[in-house]
Design an enzyme around this catalytic site. Sequence first.
Site, PDB file in Angstrom:
ATOM      1  N   ARG A   1     -10.544 -11.320   1.381  1.00  0.00           N
ATOM      2  CA  ARG A   1     -11.418 -12.340   0.786  1.00  0.00           C
ATOM      3  C   ARG A   1     -10.760 -13.715   0.806  1.00  0.00           C
ATOM      4  O   ARG A   1     -11.452 -14.731   0.810  1.00  0.00           O
ATOM      5  CB  ARG A   1     -11.810 -11.925  -0.634  1.00  0.00           C
ATOM      6  CG  ARG A   1     -10.658 -11.796  -1.608  1.00  0.00           C
ATOM      7  CD  ARG A   1     -10.994 -10.915  -2.803  1.00  0.00           C
ATOM      8  NE  ARG A   1     -11.250  -9.541  -2.401  1.00  0.00           N
ATOM      9  CZ  ARG A   1     -11.637  -8.570  -3.223  1.00  0.00           C
ATOM     10  NH1 ARG A   1     -11.789  -8.840  -4.517  1.00  0.00           N
ATOM     11  NH2 ARG A   1     -11.859  -7.358  -2.794  1.00  0.00           N
TER      12      ARG A   1
ATOM     13  N   LYS B   1       0.836  -1.196   0.000  1.00  0.00           N
ATOM     14  CA  LYS B   1       0.000   0.000   0.000  1.00  0.00           C
ATOM     15  C   LYS B   1       0.877   1.255   0.000  1.00  0.00           C
ATOM     16  O   LYS B   1       2.037   1.209   0.424  1.00  0.00           O
ATOM     17  CB  LYS B   1      -0.879   0.030   1.255  1.00  0.00           C
ATOM     18  CG  LYS B   1      -1.951  -1.031   1.325  1.00  0.00           C
ATOM     19  CD  LYS B   1      -2.698  -0.918   2.637  1.00  0.00           C
ATOM     20  CE  LYS B   1      -3.791  -1.977   2.765  1.00  0.00           C
ATOM     21  NZ  LYS B   1      -4.895  -1.744   1.822  1.00  0.00           N
TER      22      LYS B   1
END
Length: 238
Positions: free
Chosen positions: A121, A47
Amino acid sequence: GMAAIQAVAQGSYEPAKVVVLERPGRGKKLALIGKGLTFDSGGISLKPGAGMEEMKHDMSGGADVIAATLLAAKLKLPVHIVCVVPSAENMPDGKAIVPSTILTARSGKTVEVQNTDAEGRLILMDALDYAQDYNPDAIVDVATLTGAVVMALSNVAAGIMGNDERIVKKWKDAAAVTEERFVELPIFPEYTEDMKSKIADLKNIGAEKGAGAQKGGAFLKEFIRQGNKWLHVDVAGT
């Protein structure tokens, strides 16, 4: 068999953990699953530095479902609750998984990892499969899953998706009482199609831009067994 949870954590000094709480009751059986990323650097798909200190909050979904389970016990509600929190730290170590990794989920499906920052996920797919072994009447997962839901709804509402209209309505009715905002988002067949991989059953991000929150939901839906009622709550903004 939770290879995906272990894979997300393999770049971290801290091993993966799965917290399971069960609160027996004579009523309906509810499975609560919460994303428990204790810190999310993005892994190899690192990130940007700005705002990364906020990524300690990536366990908020896990905190939510643990709190709900403890509250149900305190209030002596008749519902039977199974609470499952997959927990890991997503770090960019030399041992970390890389884009192109193929994972075999607990359910047996294969997943191509195209972006290691779409890790929530991955841990949820194994936890969802495990929770369904309890044969729940309904399944609710809560997760800070996507930045896309923040783009769509800002920090004033959470997105919900599901496969059963009655469960969605019950959630909305409860939210009206507690004065919380939830916006139902669709899972169109095209979103599911975009999550299919050429070299595995699924990939963890879509190829086409847009609808990132819905595609995250579409991915998770692929791990819900036929006939099971499921609701997904994306709380990334709230």
